[in-house]
Write a protein that holds these residues in place. Structure first.
Motif, PDB file in Angstrom:
ATOM      1  N   PRO A  63       0.805  -1.237   0.000  1.00  0.00           N
ATOM      2  CA  PRO A  63       0.000   0.000   0.000  1.00  0.00           C
ATOM      3  C   PRO A  63       0.832   1.279   0.000  1.00  0.00           C
ATOM      4  CG  PRO A  63       0.004  -0.996   2.185  1.00  0.00           C
ATOM      5  CD  PRO A  63       0.719  -1.961   1.283  1.00  0.00           C
ATOM      6  N   GLY A 119      -2.557   4.581   5.212  1.00  0.00           N
ATOM      7  CA  GLY A 119      -1.537   5.307   5.980  1.00  0.00           C
ATOM      8  C   GLY A 119      -1.529   6.755   5.521  1.00  0.00           C
ATOM      9  N   LEU A 228       6.740  -4.829   4.801  1.00  0.00           N
ATOM     10  CA  LEU A 228       7.800  -5.465   5.581  1.00  0.00           C
ATOM     11  C   LEU A 228       8.203  -6.829   5.045  1.00  0.00           C
ATOM     12  CD1 LEU A 228       6.681  -4.613   9.230  1.00  0.00           C
ATOM     13  CD2 LEU A 228       8.473  -3.517   7.891  1.00  0.00           C
TER      14      LEU A 228
HETATM   15  O1  TXA Z   1       8.831   8.716   4.633  1.00  0.00           O
HETATM   16  C1  TXA Z   1       8.036   8.063   3.966  1.00  0.00           C
HETATM   17  O2  TXA Z   1       7.117   7.401   4.479  1.00  0.00           O
HETATM   18  C2  TXA Z   1       8.202   8.088   2.433  1.00  0.00           C
HETATM   19  C3  TXA Z   1       7.918   9.508   1.956  1.00  0.00           C
HETATM   20  C4  TXA Z   1       7.903   9.621   0.459  1.00  0.00           C
HETATM   21  O3  TXA Z   1       6.744   9.978   2.534  1.00  0.00           O
HETATM   22  N1  TXA Z   1       7.329   7.138   1.827  1.00  0.00           N
HETATM   23  C5  TXA Z   1       7.535   5.809   1.922  1.00  0.00           C
HETATM   24  O4  TXA Z   1       6.614   5.068   1.228  1.00  0.00           O
HETATM   25  O5  TXA Z   1       8.463   5.316   2.529  1.00  0.00           O
HETATM   26  P1  TXA Z   1       6.797   3.514   0.881  1.00  0.00           P
HETATM   27  O6  TXA Z   1       5.676   3.208  -0.004  1.00  0.00           O
HETATM   28  O7  TXA Z   1       8.156   3.303   0.359  1.00  0.00           O
HETATM   29  O8  TXA Z   1       6.581   2.778   2.241  1.00  0.00           O
HETATM   30  C6  TXA Z   1       5.279   2.742   2.805  1.00  0.00           C
HETATM   31  C7  TXA Z   1       5.247   1.745   3.949  1.00  0.00           C
HETATM   32  C8  TXA Z   1       5.240   0.323   3.451  1.00  0.00           C
HETATM   33  O9  TXA Z   1       6.037  -0.475   4.319  1.00  0.00           O
HETATM   34  C9  TXA Z   1       3.770  -0.045   3.556  1.00  0.00           C
HETATM   35  O10 TXA Z   1       3.563  -1.428   3.702  1.00  0.00           O
HETATM   36  C10 TXA Z   1       3.337   0.735   4.794  1.00  0.00           C
HETATM   37  O11 TXA Z   1       4.044   1.954   4.688  1.00  0.00           O
HETATM   38  N2  TXA Z   1       1.886   1.007   4.739  1.00  0.00           N
HETATM   39  C11 TXA Z   1       1.247   1.895   3.929  1.00  0.00           C
HETATM   40  N3  TXA Z   1      -0.079   1.813   4.111  1.00  0.00           N
HETATM   41  C12 TXA Z   1      -0.300   0.879   5.045  1.00  0.00           C
HETATM   42  C13 TXA Z   1      -1.466   0.321   5.652  1.00  0.00           C
HETATM   43  N4  TXA Z   1      -2.681   0.704   5.312  1.00  0.00           N
HETATM   44  N5  TXA Z   1      -1.302  -0.646   6.586  1.00  0.00           N
HETATM   45  C14 TXA Z   1      -0.064  -1.055   6.951  1.00  0.00           C
HETATM   46  N6  TXA Z   1       1.068  -0.577   6.400  1.00  0.00           N
HETATM   47  C15 TXA Z   1       0.964   0.363   5.466  1.00  0.00           C
END
Ligand code: TXA
Ligand code: MG
Length: 340
Positions: A63, A119, A228
Motif C-alpha cells: 500500500p 496510511g 515489511l
Molecule cells: O517517509 C516516507 O514514508 C516516504 C515519503 C515519500 O513519505 N514514503 C515511503 O513510502 O516510505 P513507501 O511506499 O516506500 O513505504 C510505505 C510503507 C510500506 O512499508 C507499507 O507497507 C506501509 O508503509 N503502509 C502503507 N499503508 C499501510 C497500511 N494501510 N497498513 C499497513 N502498512 C501500510
C-alpha cells in the motif's frame, strides 16, 4: 522527463505550478520530503496510481502512503480519527509520522493494496506542502526508488532509478532525515510501530502516554505492514553488518576479503575507518554516537557502494536507542549476514 528546480517555495512558484499541473492531469512526479523523496500521484487517480506501481516495479499489494498539506484534508481520506491519533497528530504533524486509519471510499483500493486502511502523513518539507496545496488534493507517494533499491535522499538518486519512467522531478536538495517515516497503527490505548522512523518509540510514549508495542520485525511471520515482507534497501553487493563486539573484527575482515580479490566497501564510523586498509573504499558515517548524521548518509553510501561495483559491503551497526532503532532496522534488512 522534466527536471524542475523551484526558486521560491510557494504554490505560485513556476516549477511547483508545473509539477502540480502534471499531477492534476494524471502524471507522476517525484518530490522531496523531509524523510526521502516520494513519487507522487493524485490519491484519487487510478490511472496515475497504476503508473507509480509500473515505474517502481512495485508489488500491487504493497500500500501507498497518502500525503496531506492541511488537516482538513484528513476527513477526505479517513473515516474517523481516534482520540489517541489526534493527540499524536498535534504532537508530530507536520513531520515523519504515518498513521494507519480506516479509509473512506474516496481512496481507491489500488492505492491501499486492497486494504480497508490507509496510511496518512503530513510531511514537513515546505516544497512538499506547497506542491500538495497547488494540486489541491492529497497525493499518494511511495519512496521514489525502483523497488528493492535504497530509498532516494536526493534528486540524483531519483534520476538514477526512474529517469524516463516518470514525468518530472522536483529538486529540493538533500532529504533532512534520510530514513522513511515511522508507520504506526493505533488502538484506543496502545500504539504499534509497523516501521520505525524518526518519530521514535520514546517520543510516541511521551506524547501518547500509552503503551508502545514494537514487534520483532525479524521474527514476525505474519507481516503487519505488507511492505515489511519484501527485501528492502538492498544494494547489489553482499552486505555484512557488524554489531557490538564484532565491530572490532571489521577492519581485518575487510582486508582479508580485499586480498581474496573482492571489491570491498566499508561503511563505518571514523573511529573504525582509521583502522581500515587504504585499498578498500571508505564511506564515512561520521562520528560514532551521532546517529542523526549516520541516518542521513546511509542510503547514499549504499548506492555509492553499488555504483563503484563493490562486491562486498561491510557496515558498522549503531546503537539501537532513539533514531538508532530505525537505522538498525534498515541495516538488518539490507544485510545478507550479521556478525554480533
Ligand atoms: O517517509 C516516507 O514514508 C516516504 C515519503 C515519500 O513519505 N514514503 C515511503 O513510502 O516510505 P513507501 O511506499 O516506500 O513505504 C510505505 C510503507 C510500506 O512499508 C507499507 O507497507 C506501509 O508503509 N503502509 C502503507 N499503508 C499501510 C497500511 N494501510 N497498513 C499497513 N502498512 C501500510
Ligand atoms: Mg519504499
Amino acid at each position: 522527463m522534466l527536471y524542475l528546480s523551484p526558486q521560491n517555495i510557494s504554490a505560485a512558484d513556476e516549477s511547483i505550478a508545473r509539477a502540480a499541473y502534471i499531477l492534476q492531469h494524471n502524471g507522476v512526479v517525484a518530490f522531496p520530503t523531509e524523510t526521502v523523496y516520494g513519487l507522487g500521484a493524485r490519491f484519487d487517480s487510478v490511472t496515475a496510481i497504476a503508473k507509480i506501481f509500473e515505474a517502481k516495479g512495485r508489488p500491487q499489494d504493497n500500500p501507498l502512503i497518502v500525503h496531506i498539506s492541511e488537516l482538513n484534508q484528513l476527513n477526505m481520506v479517513v473515516q474517523k480519527v481516534p482520540a489517541l491519533a489526534e493527540k499524536l497528530i498535534s504532537a508530530f504533524w507536520p513531520g515523519p509520522l504515518t498513521i494507519v486509519l480506516q479509509k473512506t471510499p474516496n481512496v481507491p483500493s489500488q492505492a491501499t493494496g486492497g486494504l480497508a486502511t490507509v496510511g496518512v502523513r503530513m510531511p514537513s518539507n515546505s516544497i512538499a506542502l506547497a506542491l500538495i496545496s497547488a494540486v489541491g488534493v492529497p497525493l499518494v507517494a511511495p519512496s521514489a526508488n525502483i523497488s528493492g533499491r535504497p530509498s532516494p535522499t536526493s534528486a540524483i538518486h531519483v534520476r538514477e532509478d526512474l529517469a524516463g519512467r516518470i514525468d518530472a522531478i522536483l529538486d529540493g536538495g538533500e532529504a533532512q532525515v534520510g530514513l522513511e517515516s515511522t508507520v504506526i497503527s493505533v488502538t484506543e490505548n496502545s500504539i504499534v510501530i509497523l516501521r520505525p522512523g524518526a518519530v521514535t518509540r520514546e517520543m510516541l510514549e511521551e506524547a501518547g502516554r500509552v503503551k508502545v508495542l514494537v514487534p520483532d520485525y525479524n521474527l514476525s511471520s505474519a507481516p503487519l505492514s505488507p511492505g515489511l515482507k519484501y527485501t528492502h534497501y538492498a544494494p547489489r553487493a553482499r552486505v555484512t553488518l557488524f554489531v557490538g563486539q564484532a565491530v572490532a573484527e571489521l577492519p581485518l575482515q575487510a582486508q582479508k576479503l580485499q586480498e581474496q580479490g573482492e571489491k570491498v566497501a566499508v561503511v563505518a564510523y571514523d573511529d573504525t575507518l582509521k583502522n581500515v586498509s587504504g585499498d578498500c573504499v571508505q564511506l564515512s558515517l561520521g562520528e560514532r554516537g551521532q546517529v542523526v548524521v549516520a541516518a542521513k548518509l546511509i542510503y547514499a553510501h549504499l548506492r555509492e557502494a553499488d555504483n563503484l561495483g563493490s562486491t562486498q559491503v561491510l557496515i558498522e551497526g549503531s546503537e539501537t536507542e532513539g533514531l538508532g532503532e530505525a537505522l538498525m532496522n534498515r541495516l538488518r534488512k539490507a544485510a545478507s549476514q550479521i556478525r554480533e
